[in-house]
Design an enzyme around this catalytic site. Structure first.
Site, PDB file in Angstrom:
ATOM      1  NE  ARG A 111      58.807 133.577 -14.211  1.00 48.93           N
ATOM      2  CZ  ARG A 111      57.693 132.882 -14.011  1.00 48.93           C
ATOM      3  NH1 ARG A 111      57.460 132.321 -12.843  1.00 48.93           N
ATOM      4  NH2 ARG A 111      56.787 132.760 -14.979  1.00 48.93           N
ATOM      5  CE  LYS A 135      54.326 120.365 -21.574  1.00 49.51           C
ATOM      6  NZ  LYS A 135      53.875 118.972 -21.271  1.00 49.51           N
ATOM      7  NE  ARG A 186      52.206 134.190 -17.210  1.00 54.63           N
ATOM      8  CZ  ARG A 186      53.014 135.186 -17.579  1.00 54.63           C
ATOM      9  NH1 ARG A 186      52.516 136.245 -18.214  1.00 54.63           N
ATOM     10  NH2 ARG A 186      54.312 135.123 -17.328  1.00 54.63           N
ATOM     11  CE1 TYR A 193      56.315 123.317 -18.182  1.00 52.86           C
ATOM     12  CE2 TYR A 193      55.644 125.603 -18.381  1.00 52.86           C
ATOM     13  CZ  TYR A 193      55.320 124.269 -18.375  1.00 52.86           C
ATOM     14  OH  TYR A 193      54.017 123.872 -18.560  1.00 52.86           O
ATOM     15  CB  THR A 249      52.164 125.042 -21.329  1.00 51.61           C
ATOM     16  OG1 THR A 249      52.106 126.377 -20.849  1.00 51.61           O
ATOM     17  CG2 THR A 249      53.539 124.818 -21.946  1.00 51.61           C
ATOM     18  CG  ASP A 250      49.520 129.749 -22.155  1.00 56.07           C
ATOM     19  OD1 ASP A 250      50.393 129.309 -21.379  1.00 56.07           O
ATOM     20  OD2 ASP A 250      48.673 130.590 -21.793  1.00 56.07           O
ATOM     21  CD  GLU A 251      54.649 129.179 -18.931  1.00 61.71           C
ATOM     22  OE1 GLU A 251      55.867 129.437 -18.935  1.00 61.71           O
ATOM     23  OE2 GLU A 251      54.022 128.900 -17.905  1.00 61.71           O
ATOM     24  CG  ASN A 311      44.877 124.305 -15.960  1.00 58.54           C
ATOM     25  OD1 ASN A 311      44.182 123.287 -15.956  1.00 58.54           O
ATOM     26  ND2 ASN A 311      45.224 124.901 -17.085  1.00 58.54           N
ATOM     27  N   GLY A 345      63.807 136.571 -17.615  1.00 56.54           N
ATOM     28  CA  GLY A 345      63.031 136.204 -18.796  1.00 56.54           C
ATOM     29  C   GLY A 345      61.541 136.077 -18.563  1.00 56.54           C
ATOM     30  CG  ASP A 365      60.738 108.463 -14.950  1.00 55.91           C
ATOM     31  OD1 ASP A 365      60.124 109.020 -15.875  1.00 55.91           O
ATOM     32  OD2 ASP A 365      61.835 108.871 -14.511  1.00 55.91           O
TER      33      ASP A 365
END
Length: 355
Positions: free
Chosen positions: A291, A164, A224, A160, A134-136, A190, A293, A59
């Site tokens: 889902r 990030k 996306r 998530y 990520t772009d999120e 991806n 949001g 980990d």
């Protein structure tokens, strides 16, 4: 030959990068992965006799283990792919995302700076810590908004994305405060070989092959940008070799598609490659409750990486999608291994009450 420590190298993007690095003899690889549900050892089975590849189960949050690995193998770079990455799972269990993406990244940075500070001046100058994001983290766009740029303010909308964003900020802070030579890439969605089939494209491929419903959130108009994973791996290696430290690069596929269009394209290709008499697979499309949001649109402006480093994607969405579908058709053993009872239980839990 350089040596890279890759974290999360049995995940989707990390495994594809390792395969590229070893097949093209770009670097020796040390892979640390804790073998969560999304890891499939079959993905890298072809490297079992490769002396330039070493796997360590562990980990990134185990700082003593990471320091031991760094001291033993003396890598020239660390590439941090390790992350919990599925929005739906982050809604059901956000603590796992905070622990891996925020706390884990912090511990990895702590181990990295202790290692880097003890390197010779020559190795210190060439060392890189590349953080894959990520772009999120940028939030959601309207249909008319310009695409995300590297200076777009962060506005994460899911656990998530927030986790990030937190890891990105930590990486930035370790560069500006301590001088750790970091670089960050923020990529769009991806797709490609070896992707765990909870994500949209592999889920739809496998459900369509098996005549199962194709669950699409809401009205299917969430957009996306789709990036073929091999194009992304090319960008990662280029950034690692040529980027100045402290830089951030957006990496996108220049392929904006709404979810319903993606699923219909998958159905069309499968109907042609594996026809099933009397069935058009688009008939399996099932709209389910959205889902919470759910971001409406992501789009990436990757003009900076093209201008600075000369990178742009090679695959169109059509060519990349065909390669992806053919890979899943040609690798049934890999698919069978990842579709365990735990996976089936999660699919039932996530989609079962959305009808």
């Amino acid at each position: 030959m350089q040596t890279f420590l890759v974290t999360g190298g049995l995940g989707f993007i990390g495994a594809n990068f390792i395969l590229k690095a070893r097949k093209q003899k770009l670097a020796n690889i040390i892979n640390i992965d804790k073998l969560t549900y999304a890891a499939n050892p079959l993905t890298l089975a072809e490297l079992q006799d490769d002396s330039g590849y070493n796997f360590v189960r562990g980990d990134i949050g185990d700082i003593d283990l990471v320091i031991k690995i760094l001291e033993q193998y003396q890598p020239d770079a660390i590439i941090n792919f390790a992350a919990e990455s599925h929005v739906d799972r982050s809604i059901l269990s956000p603590i796992d995302f905070i622990q891996t993406n925020v706390v884990g990244t912090f511990q990895l940075l702590e181990a990295s700076i202790a290692y880097w500070q003890n390197l010779s001046s020559l190795k210190r100058a060439s060392f890189r810590f590349l953080h894959i994001s990520t772009d999120e983290v940028y939030g959601s766009l309207s249909p008319t908004d310009p695409a995300f740029r590297e200076d777009t303010p962060y506005a994460p909308n899911s656990p998530y994305a927030a986790s990030k964003a937190g890891s990105d900020h930590l990486v930035r802070a370790y560069y500006h405060t301590y001088g750790l030579p970091t670089v960050t890439t923020n990529c769009s969605n991806n797709y490609g070989p070896c992707q765990f089939p909870e994500k949209l494209i592999p889920l739809m491929i496998l459900n369509a092959l098996n005549g199962k419903p194709l669950p699409i959130y809401g009205d299917g108009q969430n957009v996306r940008d789709w990036l073929y994973v091999e194009d992304h791996c090319d960008a990662i290696y280029l950034v690692l070799q040529q980027s100045s430290i402290g830089e951030t690069y957006n990496v996108g596929g220049n392929n904006e598609q709404d979810n319903l269009t993606v699923v219909k394209k998958i159905c069309e290709i499968l109907d042609e490659l594996v026809p099933q008499p009397g069935l058009s697979r688009s008939e399996l499309v099932t709209f389910v409750k959205d889902r919470p949001g759910h971001d409406r649109r992501y789009a990436i402006d990757c003009s900076k990486i093209k201008r600075d480093l000369g990178w742009e994607p090679k695959e169109s969405f059509e060519s990349g999608l065909l390669k992806t579908i053919q890979w899943y058709l040609n690798n049934p053993n890999w698919v069978e291994q990842v579709q365990s009872g735990n996976y089936q239980n999660w699919i039932a839990k996530n989609y079962g009450d959305r009808k």
